[in-house]
Write a protein that holds these residues in place. Structure first.
Motif, mmCIF file in Angstrom:
data_model
loop_
_atom_site.group_PDB
_atom_site.id
_atom_site.type_symbol
_atom_site.label_atom_id
_atom_site.label_comp_id
_atom_site.label_asym_id
_atom_site.label_seq_id
_atom_site.Cartn_x
_atom_site.Cartn_y
_atom_site.Cartn_z
ATOM 1 N N ASP A 29 -30.242 34.378 38.109
ATOM 2 C CA ASP A 29 -31.499 33.640 37.989
ATOM 3 C C ASP A 29 -31.332 32.535 36.962
ATOM 4 O OD1 ASP A 29 -34.078 32.908 38.530
ATOM 5 O OD2 ASP A 29 -35.024 34.655 37.604
ATOM 6 N N ILE A 120 -29.536 36.549 44.596
ATOM 7 C CA ILE A 120 -29.931 35.261 44.045
ATOM 8 C C ILE A 120 -31.442 35.090 44.121
ATOM 9 C CG2 ILE A 120 -29.585 32.763 44.158
ATOM 10 C CD1 ILE A 120 -26.962 34.170 43.765
ATOM 11 N N ASP A 121 -32.063 34.733 43.018
ATOM 12 C CA ASP A 121 -33.499 34.464 43.044
ATOM 13 C C ASP A 121 -33.771 33.165 43.795
ATOM 14 O OD1 ASP A 121 -36.260 34.947 42.232
ATOM 15 O OD2 ASP A 121 -36.013 33.183 40.965
ATOM 16 N N ASN A 123 -34.559 30.800 47.452
ATOM 17 C CA ASN A 123 -34.206 30.705 48.880
ATOM 18 C C ASN A 123 -32.959 29.882 49.151
ATOM 19 O OD1 ASN A 123 -35.138 28.151 48.329
ATOM 20 N ND2 ASN A 123 -36.797 28.162 49.813
ATOM 21 N N ARG A 124 -32.241 29.530 48.088
ATOM 22 C CA ARG A 124 -30.990 28.778 48.255
ATOM 23 C C ARG A 124 -29.890 29.448 47.453
ATOM 24 N NH1 ARG A 124 -31.707 23.336 49.867
ATOM 25 N NH2 ARG A 124 -29.423 23.215 49.829
ATOM 26 N N ALA A 125 -28.748 29.655 48.089
ATOM 27 C CA ALA A 125 -27.616 30.287 47.407
ATOM 28 C C ALA A 125 -26.462 29.300 47.303
ATOM 29 C CB ALA A 125 -27.166 31.531 48.154
ATOM 30 N N THR A 134 -30.238 35.804 49.137
ATOM 31 C CA THR A 134 -31.358 35.193 48.428
ATOM 32 C C THR A 134 -32.593 36.069 48.579
ATOM 33 O OG1 THR A 134 -31.955 33.845 50.349
ATOM 34 C CG2 THR A 134 -30.469 32.855 48.741
#
Length: 211
Positions: A29, A120-121, A123-125, A134
């Motif tokens: 994050d 991953i926090d 919507n994009r990794a 995500t």
């Protein structure tokens, strides 16, 4: 209206996502996407699932004192952690989205223990050498991401408190570089400091006003 205890639900992160995966799982994050001054900080954390401190939750749901109190507990109990500082210059060069993805990839790469999966926090990794998932509002749903949110936030707050002593005219200790009214007034009066993000429209416009 009468509220019963059963009607009140409090959202707390847990290990639901982590438990579906095997191997070492890191949460990732960031803190500082919104401010117009100061760096972006990104953290990655691999929790010891048998030794998790209490009070880990979305950093935004904790006070500054609570975050600083729990930070060392996370660092001491985690199997591995890392924090990456992404400079204003890199943010201005890449844009905030690409700088965030770069920081996330760096944070995972710098873990002293190689992760097998990343949560991953958002919507994009970033592109990683391991599988990544995500999770929208992940800091409110995954303990690993929540722990990373705390380390990222405390790291950035510590930097901004230090910057307040170097550039006292802007009040960084109070607003941490976010676009508070007093902050914008200070930029208009004094012009941007070396740690302001020149690519931000707000900073560009106020810089013109200050000239």
């Amino acid at each position: 209206m009468i509220c019963t205890e059963s009607a009140i639900t409090v959202s707390m992160p847990d290990l639901s996502f982590e438990s579906q995966l095997t191997g070492y799982v890191c949460g990732v994050d960031e803190a500082g996407r919104g401010p117009c001054a100061g760096p972006l900080c990104v953290a990655a954390v691999i929790l010891d699932q048998d030794n998790i401190p209490e009070m880990i939750r979305d950093s935004k749901k904790l006070t500054e004192k609570q975050r600083f109190n729990i930070e060392p507990l996370i660092k001491q109990s985690a199997l591995a952690w890392s924090v990456v500082e992404v400079s204003c210059e890199l943010i201005d060069c890449l844009n905030i989205l690409q700088a965030t993805l770069w920081g996330m990839a760096e944070a995972v790469a710098r873990l002293p223990l190689k992760a097998d999966h990343a949560l991953i926090d958002g919507n994009r990794a970033p592109i990683l050498g391991i599988p990544a998932q995500t999770i929208i509002k992940g800091d409110d749903r995954s303990l690993s991401i929540a722990a990373a949110s705390i380390l990222a936030k405390t790291a950035r707050d510590r930097i901004m408190i230090e910057m307040d002593s170097i550039y006292p005219a802007y009040g960084f200790k109070k607003h941490k570089g976010y676009q508070a009214k007093a902050h914008l007034e200070a930029i208009s009066l004094h012009g941007p400091s070396p740690i302001h993000r020149r690519s931000w429209a707000t900073v560009r416009n106020l810089a013109t006003t200050a000239q």
